[in-house]
Design a protein around this motif. Structure first.
Motif, PDB file in Angstrom:
ATOM      1  N   ASN A  82       4.627 -24.471 -60.451  1.00 57.38           N
ATOM      2  CA  ASN A  82       3.193 -24.235 -60.233  1.00 57.38           C
ATOM      3  C   ASN A  82       2.591 -23.226 -61.203  1.00 57.38           C
ATOM      4  O   ASN A  82       1.719 -22.447 -60.826  1.00 57.38           O
ATOM      5  N   SER A  83       3.103 -23.216 -62.453  1.00 53.14           N
ATOM      6  CA  SER A  83       2.504 -22.334 -63.444  1.00 53.14           C
ATOM      7  C   SER A  83       1.985 -23.163 -64.609  1.00 53.14           C
ATOM      8  O   SER A  83       2.417 -24.292 -64.821  1.00 53.14           O
ATOM      9  N   VAL A  84       1.019 -22.603 -65.333  1.00 54.57           N
ATOM     10  CA  VAL A  84       0.388 -23.312 -66.452  1.00 54.57           C
ATOM     11  C   VAL A  84       0.629 -22.536 -67.737  1.00 54.57           C
ATOM     12  O   VAL A  84       0.447 -21.313 -67.759  1.00 54.57           O
ATOM     13  N   GLN A  85       1.045 -23.212 -68.791  1.00 55.28           N
ATOM     14  CA  GLN A  85       1.258 -22.589 -70.096  1.00 55.28           C
ATOM     15  C   GLN A  85       0.326 -23.228 -71.120  1.00 55.28           C
ATOM     16  O   GLN A  85       0.156 -24.428 -71.116  1.00 55.28           O
ATOM     17  N   PHE A  86      -0.215 -22.419 -72.009  1.00 55.98           N
ATOM     18  CA  PHE A  86      -0.965 -22.942 -73.140  1.00 55.98           C
ATOM     19  C   PHE A  86      -0.066 -22.906 -74.368  1.00 55.98           C
ATOM     20  O   PHE A  86       0.626 -21.919 -74.603  1.00 55.98           O
ATOM     21  N   LEU A 113      -2.531 -27.776 -72.394  1.00 56.20           N
ATOM     22  CA  LEU A 113      -2.138 -26.988 -71.221  1.00 56.20           C
ATOM     23  C   LEU A 113      -1.009 -27.751 -70.546  1.00 56.20           C
ATOM     24  O   LEU A 113      -1.117 -28.960 -70.312  1.00 56.20           O
ATOM     25  N   SER A 115       1.379 -27.929 -67.195  1.00 57.33           N
ATOM     26  CA  SER A 115       1.635 -27.438 -65.839  1.00 57.33           C
ATOM     27  C   SER A 115       3.030 -27.873 -65.414  1.00 57.33           C
ATOM     28  O   SER A 115       3.415 -29.023 -65.604  1.00 57.33           O
ATOM     29  N   PHE A 119       5.975 -28.198 -62.421  1.00 60.44           N
ATOM     30  CA  PHE A 119       6.262 -28.277 -60.988  1.00 60.44           C
ATOM     31  C   PHE A 119       7.752 -28.510 -60.834  1.00 60.44           C
ATOM     32  O   PHE A 119       8.313 -29.382 -61.497  1.00 60.44           O
ATOM     33  N   GLU A 140       2.890 -31.833 -66.120  1.00 64.88           N
ATOM     34  CA  GLU A 140       1.600 -32.455 -66.434  1.00 64.88           C
ATOM     35  C   GLU A 140       1.063 -31.849 -67.718  1.00 64.88           C
ATOM     36  O   GLU A 140       0.987 -30.624 -67.838  1.00 64.88           O
ATOM     37  N   ASN A 145      -3.620 -18.844 -64.585  1.00 64.19           N
ATOM     38  CA  ASN A 145      -2.572 -19.781 -65.001  1.00 64.19           C
ATOM     39  C   ASN A 145      -1.647 -20.197 -63.865  1.00 64.19           C
ATOM     40  O   ASN A 145      -0.446 -20.388 -64.062  1.00 64.19           O
ATOM     41  N   SER A 146      -2.192 -20.298 -62.643  1.00 63.56           N
ATOM     42  CA  SER A 146      -1.377 -20.771 -61.530  1.00 63.56           C
ATOM     43  C   SER A 146      -2.004 -22.033 -60.947  1.00 63.56           C
ATOM     44  O   SER A 146      -3.189 -22.291 -61.119  1.00 63.56           O
ATOM     45  N   VAL A 147      -1.169 -22.846 -60.284  1.00 61.63           N
ATOM     46  CA  VAL A 147      -1.625 -24.113 -59.719  1.00 61.63           C
ATOM     47  C   VAL A 147      -1.429 -24.074 -58.207  1.00 61.63           C
ATOM     48  O   VAL A 147      -0.362 -23.681 -57.731  1.00 61.63           O
ATOM     49  N   GLN A 148      -2.446 -24.485 -57.445  1.00 61.86           N
ATOM     50  CA  GLN A 148      -2.348 -24.559 -55.998  1.00 61.86           C
ATOM     51  C   GLN A 148      -2.547 -26.009 -55.555  1.00 61.86           C
ATOM     52  O   GLN A 148      -3.421 -26.694 -56.069  1.00 61.86           O
ATOM     53  N   PHE A 155      -7.779 -20.269 -64.036  1.00 61.29           N
ATOM     54  CA  PHE A 155      -7.692 -19.492 -65.278  1.00 61.29           C
ATOM     55  C   PHE A 155      -8.686 -18.351 -65.179  1.00 61.29           C
ATOM     56  O   PHE A 155      -9.838 -18.566 -64.813  1.00 61.29           O
TER      57      PHE A 155
END
Lengths: 455, 455
Positions: free
Chosen positions: A50-54, A68, A70, A72, A85, B50-53, B72
């Motif tokens: 559940n984290s996003v990296q650029f 971006l 994401s 999981f 994703e 930078n987190s996903v819910q 973001f």
């Protein structure tokens, strides 16, 4: 569709085809994270779910895109597997290059529906919930959306599971009796068993019968506009659609082909069907049209029976309504041309229930619109949460009911315990097929083939 | 386009229109997180960037969709503002309901390009990098993608900024001289100043002149197929496209309209243009066709001069090539019908440079394909990193060069210091407009209006 090869990682474009600002590509499977990492500008293996990296995606030294990404981690993802994703620029060229690169790095192109199939196989969704995902994506009105959402969120599955459990409990009771049959022990008397089974059959039958209404809410309720020639049926269609869709003239028999148009009222779709006027005609084309009117009347959900209030007497109207052959749950007598009547329609036609006055040519149809828009709520209220809108479910319920009926008539005629148990197992199997408690490749293929690629 | 009202939060669909598994909606602005939180099933204010819910979006008690929500926090987002991305089911109905709900909750629909405009205004991108985002989304071949990617990643901006800095340094030198002019101090001699300015003008001029090549790589290199009637031009077009695009016959003058087709070779687009054969014709329609051939030849990037090797003598060919009026950087003599020749084309036409043999009718065109596919690399090698592919940039560079030329001729004719400074300021201003160091509503509108909504 070749089925689930566990161990491989799939990739597909999940957002719509075509040009957009952003496109979304999904990777799912055991190698999803390592494949993404092998082409991404940052290490991923230590990143939390559940984290996003650029960062950028490179093939050799060439930057394909800045994206971006994401992450999981299984089982906390849509598919229940590791899932990545990638949100990239929405260029057809970039999408093609990225998917090719992931395939080169060890993924394979996903089949239609394969992400949702994996979610089902990993226990994230049951079958009827998975089917609801496809319905949800196809939903185009508030009613069809509401049906799909309820089904996807499991309300419907819960009801089916309860029903199936009571059948299993019942079968256990019968098997117990069988075991002890030699000893003449009676755990439940036959009357009680019969009543229990009748009760289950009633519930299954009512779900099965809700298909007509549920399917109408999903696809649009068929509303047939019928009546004598020149009553103003096409004028009413145009007024409801607020456009000049059908040709209107003073000449009786103007409409011959049936005309169908969708129209959304208060969140529900209606399929308005204008028909040829009902009369004995010598014109061959018109006679075919009238034949079609009768055909449409049989399939209708609602009939708007339009008559000219200024030249129709109540007795004739009553006769016409009585002779109408229709399967519709709602027949609404629509008194047109109220602006040319000397009496209020309620006074003139007071003896006939539910007459609604309109002046279609001048657009006075407010009362009719209110009546139409109240019908979906009536349908939903009658059926509770258990509206069936899926043809496969309908057939499974019909098969369940048939098996239960066989069991019931077996009880009546003193059928042997083994045969009784067979009918009950059949019923349990059919009911279970709705949520996927049984599975077969053929069944899965027919469900997941409806999906688009990338879901 | 109404411009940047700071303080408001914008929303738009960012993935492509149409049906897909997933759609992406973006919210950007100071209220993005609080608006999302007001309809989302989980609290967001304490969540890190930078987190996903995963959760559901509700309007009153009705669930509109279950979604993934990426958060973001400013300035670490595309726009530099707080930004929320919602990944929902790709149903047109759901997208419409969600956007309507966000608007009800305080956002407004974004204008085309407004997300990227905000990124520019917040210093995340300069103007030429922002323009490259639109080019990147539109890119459809490896070459156009490469140009846009370089520009977006700032390589191009760096070169422009260096150039601009050397102009500013130069202007400072002139201004210093002006200040001390009464005292007859000379900080740099006139010759040195002139050489410095000539050097800058050379660089600006070379960037300006790269537009022809850069634009060709972006839009497709125009390849004109010309030659005498019946040389096999249309046959060659069909062979290159690998389909029967143009009508082919033995009758001289078959092609009259120019035919244009795109074709991608080794990652670069070519626009193949088949033309009417060059001869004196008495046919009026054919004469118009020949007129068009001359017109296309002037605009060509590459000319394939096709001739029938079996009935052309070297002297005639040399004459034809000499009389060809074209602006093309590459003229390739294509010797067709080698299968009917007794001699090898290299032997027969050895005196003429670069002749390539083909047998178009039987699809033997490999050697020509190799030659064509090497041309883009030649173009890129000649121009380095500084290929200009944007018309606006080209015009700005042309204006810069014109101002520098005025300054230079002013130096020659002993123009006053103030006027010299004016020309230099003009040059600096034009160069700065490319990366947006100057700004004006008009300029911004013309750039960001090209974007799609949601970017």
């Amino acid at each position: 569709m070749a089925f689930y090869q566990s161990g491989d990682t799939i990739v597909a474009l999940s957002s719509a085809q075509g040009s957009g600002a952003i496109a979304l590509i999904r990777l799912s499977g055991p190698e999803a994270i390592s494949i993404a990492e092998s082409v991404f500008s940052k290490p991923l293996s230590q990143k939390p779910g559940n984290s996003v990296q650029f960062g950028s995606i490179k093939e050799d030294q060439r930057v394909i895109d800045e994206v971006l990404l994401s992450l999981f981690r299984a089982p906390h993802s849509y598919t229940g597997e590791d899932l990545v994703e990638i949100s990239c620029h929405g260029s057809a060229y970039i999408i093609q290059e990225l998917i090719a690169l992931f395939c080169k790095s060890g993924a394979r192109q996903a089949e239609a529906g394969e992400f949702t199939l994996r979610a089902f196989l990993n226990g994230k969704l049951d079958l009827s919930e998975a089917e609801a995902v496809a319905d949800l994506i196809a939903s185009d009105s508030r009613s069809s959306h509401e049906l799909a959402m309820k089904q996807m969120r499991g309300g419907y599955s819960k009801a089916l599971k309860d029903l199936r459990q009571s059948l299993i409990d019942y079968a256990a009771l019968i098997e117990l009796e069988l075991d002890f049959s030699e000893e003449d022990v009676e755990f439940a008397n036959r009357d009680m068993l019969q009543n229990l089974l009748k009760d289950i059959l009633l519930k299954v039958g009512s779900m099965r019968d809700s298909f007509h209404a549920g399917n109408a809410l999903k696809q649009g309720i068929p509303v047939v506009i019928a009546g004598r020639p020149n009553a103003g049926k096409s004028t009413l269609l145009n007024a409801l659609l607020n456009e000049e869709r059908a040709i209107v003239s003073d000449i009786a028999g103007t409409t011959r082909d049936t005309i169908e148009e969708r129209f959304v009222l208060n969140g529900t779709s209606f399929r308005l069907i204008d028909t040829a006027g009902l009369r004995d005609s010598s014109d061959a084309v018109e006679r075919i049209g009238i034949e079609r009117t009768h055909h449409e009347l049989k399939k209708a959900g609602i009939v708007l029976y339009v008559f000219d209030g200024s030249n129709t007497d109540p007795a004739t109207l009553q006769q016409d309504l009585d002779s109408l052959e229709t399967g519709a749950a709602h027949v609404i007598p629509v008194c047109n041309k109220t602006d040319r009547m000397e009496q209020h329609p309620n006074l003139k036609f007071g003896a006939i229930a539910g007459v609604i006055g309109v002046a279609a040519a001048s657009g006075h149809i407010q009362h009719l619109l209110e009546t139409l828009s109240s019908i979906p709520d009536t349908i939903k209220a009658n059926q509770g949460n258990l509206l069936v809108s899926n043809m496969r479910h309908y057939q499974a319920l019909a098969n369940t009911a048939a098996a239960l009926e066989s069991a019931l008539s077996g009880l009546d005629s003193g059928l042997g315990g083994e045969l009784l148990a067979f009918h009950l197992r059949e019923a349990i199997r059919h009911l279970g097929s709705i949520t996927g408690t049984i599975d077969a490749d053929e069944l899965l293929g027919s469900i997941f083939g409806r999906f688009c690629i990338g879901k």
